[in-house]
Design an enzyme around this catalytic site. Structure first.
Site, PDB file in Angstrom:
ATOM      1  N   SER A 130       0.822  -1.182  -0.082  1.00  0.00           N
ATOM      2  CA  SER A 130       0.039   0.112   0.040  1.00  0.00           C
ATOM      3  C   SER A 130       0.982   1.260  -0.022  1.00  0.00           C
ATOM      4  O   SER A 130       2.187   1.114   0.469  1.00  0.00           O
ATOM      5  CB  SER A 130      -0.784  -0.013   1.217  1.00  0.00           C
ATOM      6  OG  SER A 130      -1.458   1.261   1.424  1.00  0.00           O
ATOM      7  N   TYR A 175      -2.384  -0.539  10.389  1.00  0.00           N
ATOM      8  CA  TYR A 175      -2.509  -0.743   9.032  1.00  0.00           C
ATOM      9  C   TYR A 175      -1.103  -0.285   8.596  1.00  0.00           C
ATOM     10  O   TYR A 175      -0.600  -0.963   7.680  1.00  0.00           O
ATOM     11  CB  TYR A 175      -3.403   0.227   8.317  1.00  0.00           C
ATOM     12  CG  TYR A 175      -3.567  -0.326   6.849  1.00  0.00           C
ATOM     13  CD1 TYR A 175      -4.308  -1.315   6.313  1.00  0.00           C
ATOM     14  CD2 TYR A 175      -3.210   0.794   5.951  1.00  0.00           C
ATOM     15  CE1 TYR A 175      -4.313  -1.774   5.088  1.00  0.00           C
ATOM     16  CE2 TYR A 175      -3.393   0.525   4.521  1.00  0.00           C
ATOM     17  CZ  TYR A 175      -3.867  -0.730   4.225  1.00  0.00           C
ATOM     18  OH  TYR A 175      -3.975  -0.950   2.808  1.00  0.00           O
TER      19      TYR A 175
END
Length: 254
Positions: free
Chosen positions: A140, A153
């Site tokens: 990501s 995250y």
């Protein structure tokens, strides 16, 4: 991709399904792995392809026996694994570090890091026995940055970047390439969840704020990630390993 076997975790999700369809369109057989059995069944029904070219396997990517099983079922059914899209992940709640529950933090790391690690561990073993293979992890833009309220995250995707580079070095002599895609602001359920976490009940408000930070001015489409996965899986990327490919509308360049 004609005749290639492609294993995809998180296969019932938006990016997973789009990637599966793209590989099917290019002549591959696909194996979809997900923890949600109903979603897997729906995904198989919605995909446009020969039923014999699609296998679904229910598995928890944090359970080593489940991981060994999805590898075994793939090899037992199709004889090999040419491509592994190590894609399963979650984003978690929006909360500051001081408010984030330890159990929640550990759950995010378990799925996003341990799940990726276990997939690498057991698929690399299979690919070593074949003497070839291509692995693409899902990282990501969170692999590069910090973001208030998203500690779990952010930490997990930094870890995926490190695992990708380490696995690439370890597997390079075995004919196996390991890379990662680093998407951001892709129009999926995960993005919708993030918007709801940031502005509960008003996802449009945070959505507009997110778009203002994207140089191209829009969200990405799952197929735009799938196209990069297809490239990294193919012989067109034969000299590419240990790399993270940004699919973020220019966010990392800004």
């Amino acid at each position: 991709m004609e005749g290639k076997v492609v294993l995809i975790t998180g296969g019932a999700g938006g990016i997973g399904q789009e990637t599966a369809q793209l590989f099917l369109d290019n002549g591959a057989k696909v194996v979809l792995v997900d923890i949600n059995e109903e979603a897997l069944s729906n995904a198989k029904t919605s995909l446009n392809g020969n039923g014999d070219d699609i296998l679904v396997v229910k598995a928890n990517v944090t359970d080593e026996q489940d991981v060994q099983n999805y590898v075994k079922q793939t090899v037992d059914t199709y004889g090999k694994i040419d491509v592994f899209f190590n894609n399963a992940g979650i984003n978690g709640p929006f909360a500051s570090i001081k408010d984030l529950e330890k159990e929640t933090f550990e759950t995010i790391l378990s799925i996003n890091v341990t799940g990726v690690f276990l997939g690498l561990k057991h698929v690399i073993k299979q690919m070593e026995s074949q003497g070839y293979g291509s692995i693409i992890n899902t990282a990501s833009n969170a692999a590069y940055i910090g973001s208030a309220g998203m500690a779990g995250y952010i930490a997990s995707k930094h870890a995926v970047a490190g695992l990708t580079k380490t696995a690439a070095l370890e597997a390079a002599g075995s004919g196996i390439r390991v890379n990662a895609v680093a998407p951001a602001a892709i129009d999926t359920q995960m993005l919708a969840d993030i918007q709801n976490n940031i502005t509960p009940g008003e996802p449009e408000a945070s959505g507009e704020a997110i778009k203002q930070g994207i140089p191209v001015g829009r969200f990405g489409a799952p197929k735009e990630v799938a196209q990069v996965v297809l490239f990294l899986a193919s012989d067109n990327a034969s000299f590419v390993t240990g790399s993270l490919y940004n699919v973020d509308g220019g966010m990392q360049a800004d």
